[in-house]
Write a protein that holds these residues in place. Sequence first.
Motif, PDB file in Angstrom:
ATOM      1  N   ASP A  17       0.825  -1.216   0.000  1.00 31.33           N
ATOM      2  CA  ASP A  17       0.000   0.000   0.000  1.00 31.33           C
ATOM      3  C   ASP A  17       0.858   1.264   0.000  1.00 31.33           C
ATOM      4  OD1 ASP A  17      -2.311  -1.513  -0.050  1.00 31.33           O
ATOM      5  OD2 ASP A  17      -2.560  -1.481   2.129  1.00 31.33           O
ATOM      6  N   GLU A  18       1.938   1.261   0.765  1.00 27.07           N
ATOM      7  CA  GLU A  18       2.828   2.429   0.794  1.00 27.07           C
ATOM      8  C   GLU A  18       3.483   2.656  -0.565  1.00 27.07           C
ATOM      9  OE1 GLU A  18       5.475   3.064   4.210  1.00 27.07           O
ATOM     10  OE2 GLU A  18       4.484   1.322   5.116  1.00 27.07           O
ATOM     11  N   ILE A  19       3.902   1.562  -1.197  1.00 22.14           N
ATOM     12  CA  ILE A  19       4.545   1.670  -2.516  1.00 22.14           C
ATOM     13  C   ILE A  19       3.547   2.234  -3.525  1.00 22.14           C
ATOM     14  CG2 ILE A  19       5.536   0.366  -4.436  1.00 22.14           C
ATOM     15  CD1 ILE A  19       6.653  -1.597  -2.283  1.00 22.14           C
ATOM     16  N   LEU A  20       2.335   1.676  -3.555  1.00 15.48           N
ATOM     17  CA  LEU A  20       1.336   2.124  -4.527  1.00 15.48           C
ATOM     18  C   LEU A  20       0.903   3.563  -4.278  1.00 15.48           C
ATOM     19  CD1 LEU A  20      -0.849  -1.088  -4.890  1.00 15.48           C
ATOM     20  CD2 LEU A  20       0.862  -0.191  -6.463  1.00 15.48           C
ATOM     21  N   ASP A  21       0.807   3.970  -3.002  1.00 11.71           N
ATOM     22  CA  ASP A  21       0.471   5.363  -2.702  1.00 11.71           C
ATOM     23  C   ASP A  21       1.529   6.305  -3.262  1.00 11.71           C
ATOM     24  OD1 ASP A  21      -1.855   4.666  -1.415  1.00 11.71           O
ATOM     25  OD2 ASP A  21      -0.999   4.808   0.614  1.00 11.71           O
ATOM     26  N   PRO A  28       9.316   8.762  -8.171  1.00 12.44           N
ATOM     27  CA  PRO A  28      10.112   7.808  -8.957  1.00 12.44           C
ATOM     28  C   PRO A  28      10.392   6.552  -8.126  1.00 12.44           C
ATOM     29  CG  PRO A  28      11.200   9.957  -8.802  1.00 12.44           C
ATOM     30  CD  PRO A  28      10.026   9.995  -7.896  1.00 12.44           C
ATOM     31  N   ILE A  29      10.473   5.408  -8.765  1.00 12.21           N
ATOM     32  CA  ILE A  29      10.718   4.145  -8.078  1.00 12.21           C
ATOM     33  C   ILE A  29      12.042   4.210  -7.318  1.00 12.21           C
ATOM     34  CG2 ILE A  29      11.017   1.648  -8.379  1.00 12.21           C
ATOM     35  CD1 ILE A  29       8.187   2.611  -8.931  1.00 12.21           C
ATOM     36  N   ARG A  30      13.028   4.852  -7.911  1.00  9.09           N
ATOM     37  CA  ARG A  30      14.346   4.953  -7.263  1.00  9.09           C
ATOM     38  C   ARG A  30      14.235   5.666  -5.913  1.00  9.09           C
ATOM     39  NH1 ARG A  30      19.996   4.862  -8.543  1.00  9.09           N
ATOM     40  NH2 ARG A  30      20.955   5.258  -6.533  1.00  9.09           N
ATOM     41  N   ARG A  31      13.459   6.727  -5.855  1.00  8.38           N
ATOM     42  CA  ARG A  31      13.306   7.474  -4.611  1.00  8.38           C
ATOM     43  C   ARG A  31      12.587   6.629  -3.552  1.00  8.38           C
ATOM     44  NH1 ARG A  31       9.898  13.039  -3.918  1.00  8.38           N
ATOM     45  NH2 ARG A  31      10.150  13.218  -1.676  1.00  8.38           N
ATOM     46  N   GLU A  35      14.323   5.488   0.007  1.00  4.76           N
ATOM     47  CA  GLU A  35      13.698   5.812   1.296  1.00  4.76           C
ATOM     48  C   GLU A  35      13.486   4.552   2.133  1.00  4.76           C
ATOM     49  OE1 GLU A  35       9.345   6.961   2.669  1.00  4.76           O
ATOM     50  OE2 GLU A  35      10.291   8.586   1.538  1.00  4.76           O
ATOM     51  N   PHE A  36      12.956   3.494   1.521  1.00  7.45           N
ATOM     52  CA  PHE A  36      12.716   2.257   2.260  1.00  7.45           C
ATOM     53  C   PHE A  36      14.029   1.604   2.701  1.00  7.45           C
ATOM     54  CE2 PHE A  36       8.366   1.497   0.078  1.00  7.45           C
ATOM     55  CZ  PHE A  36       7.748   2.341   0.979  1.00  7.45           C
ATOM     56  N   LYS A  37      15.025   1.668   1.847  1.00  2.00           N
ATOM     57  CA  LYS A  37      16.329   1.076   2.173  1.00  2.00           C
ATOM     58  C   LYS A  37      16.965   1.827   3.348  1.00  2.00           C
ATOM     59  CE  LYS A  37      19.613  -1.827   0.817  1.00  2.00           C
ATOM     60  NZ  LYS A  37      19.454  -3.241   0.645  1.00  2.00           N
ATOM     61  N   ALA A  38      16.909   3.156   3.313  1.00  2.00           N
ATOM     62  CA  ALA A  38      17.493   3.963   4.393  1.00  2.00           C
ATOM     63  C   ALA A  38      16.760   3.741   5.710  1.00  2.00           C
ATOM     64  CB  ALA A  38      17.466   5.435   4.014  1.00  2.00           C
ATOM     65  N   ALA A  39      15.452   3.500   5.644  1.00  3.28           N
ATOM     66  CA  ALA A  39      14.653   3.288   6.849  1.00  3.28           C
ATOM     67  C   ALA A  39      14.777   1.849   7.357  1.00  3.28           C
ATOM     68  CB  ALA A  39      13.194   3.625   6.579  1.00  3.28           C
ATOM     69  N   LEU A  56       3.514  -4.707  -9.251  1.00  3.76           N
ATOM     70  CA  LEU A  56       2.431  -4.049  -8.517  1.00  3.76           C
ATOM     71  C   LEU A  56       1.704  -3.037  -9.398  1.00  3.76           C
ATOM     72  CD1 LEU A  56       3.977  -3.364  -4.996  1.00  3.76           C
ATOM     73  CD2 LEU A  56       2.196  -5.002  -5.572  1.00  3.76           C
ATOM     74  N   SER A  57       2.461  -2.264 -10.164  1.00  4.08           N
ATOM     75  CA  SER A  57       1.862  -1.257 -11.044  1.00  4.08           C
ATOM     76  C   SER A  57       1.002  -1.908 -12.113  1.00  4.08           C
ATOM     77  CB  SER A  57       2.949  -0.403 -11.694  1.00  4.08           C
ATOM     78  OG  SER A  57       3.627   0.329 -10.720  1.00  4.08           O
ATOM     79  N   ALA A  58       1.428  -3.062 -12.609  1.00  2.00           N
ATOM     80  CA  ALA A  58       0.666  -3.764 -13.652  1.00  2.00           C
ATOM     81  C   ALA A  58      -0.646  -4.314 -13.105  1.00  2.00           C
ATOM     82  CB  ALA A  58       1.503  -4.886 -14.243  1.00  2.00           C
ATOM     83  N   GLN A  59      -0.683  -4.635 -11.811  1.00  2.49           N
ATOM     84  CA  GLN A  59      -1.886  -5.194 -11.203  1.00  2.49           C
ATOM     85  C   GLN A  59      -2.901  -4.122 -10.844  1.00  2.49           C
ATOM     86  OE1 GLN A  59      -0.445  -7.315  -7.813  1.00  2.49           O
ATOM     87  NE2 GLN A  59       0.498  -8.937  -9.026  1.00  2.49           N
ATOM     88  N   MET A  60      -2.466  -2.872 -10.793  1.00  3.22           N
ATOM     89  CA  MET A  60      -3.368  -1.778 -10.409  1.00  3.22           C
ATOM     90  C   MET A  60      -4.415  -1.549 -11.483  1.00  3.22           C
ATOM     91  SD  MET A  60      -0.888   1.089  -8.797  1.00  3.22           S
ATOM     92  CE  MET A  60      -2.213   2.252  -8.757  1.00  3.22           C
ATOM     93  N   GLU A  61      -5.539  -1.011 -11.067  1.00  2.00           N
ATOM     94  CA  GLU A  61      -6.580  -0.622 -12.014  1.00  2.00           C
ATOM     95  C   GLU A  61      -6.096   0.611 -12.763  1.00  2.00           C
ATOM     96  OE1 GLU A  61     -10.283   0.030 -10.025  1.00  2.00           O
ATOM     97  OE2 GLU A  61      -9.949  -1.657  -8.693  1.00  2.00           O
TER      98      GLU A  61
END
Length: 130
Positions: A17-21, A28-31, A35-39, A56-61
């Motif tokens: 959910d956080e990724i999709l938000d 950007p995916i890199r950002r 952020e997740f790696k640093a946290a 995940l992006s492909a599964q989204m509506e």
Amino acid sequence: MAVEWGQAKIEVTALRDEILDRVNDGWPIRRIYDEFKAAGKITMSERRFYHYAEQLSAQMEPKKLTQGLPARPHLVPTAPTPTTLVKQNSSASKAAPTLAPAPAAPARSSLEGLPHEDQADFKALWSGKK
């Protein structure tokens, strides 16, 4: 650092959910990865994160993917086509619907503006007789 098999998929599923938000917000995916790696939320490689983010992006509506994007009115046709009937406001007048303007007449021959002797020379050259 050795990671247990399947750990990356578990991490992405937990953060789905956080990724999709963030993707919907235009990050950007890199950002997102940085952020997740640093946290310390993910331990996977960047390449694997990109792979799962793409899934995940492909599964989204499609509606959710474009949510929040500005409207693009230049893509909406505004003028009627030549064969389309144009209705007039029925409360304003009772006139019959009219056709939209027809296309312009085809262009005339370019030789018509030349003097007669030049036209004859051109035609002879064009046909290979000169």
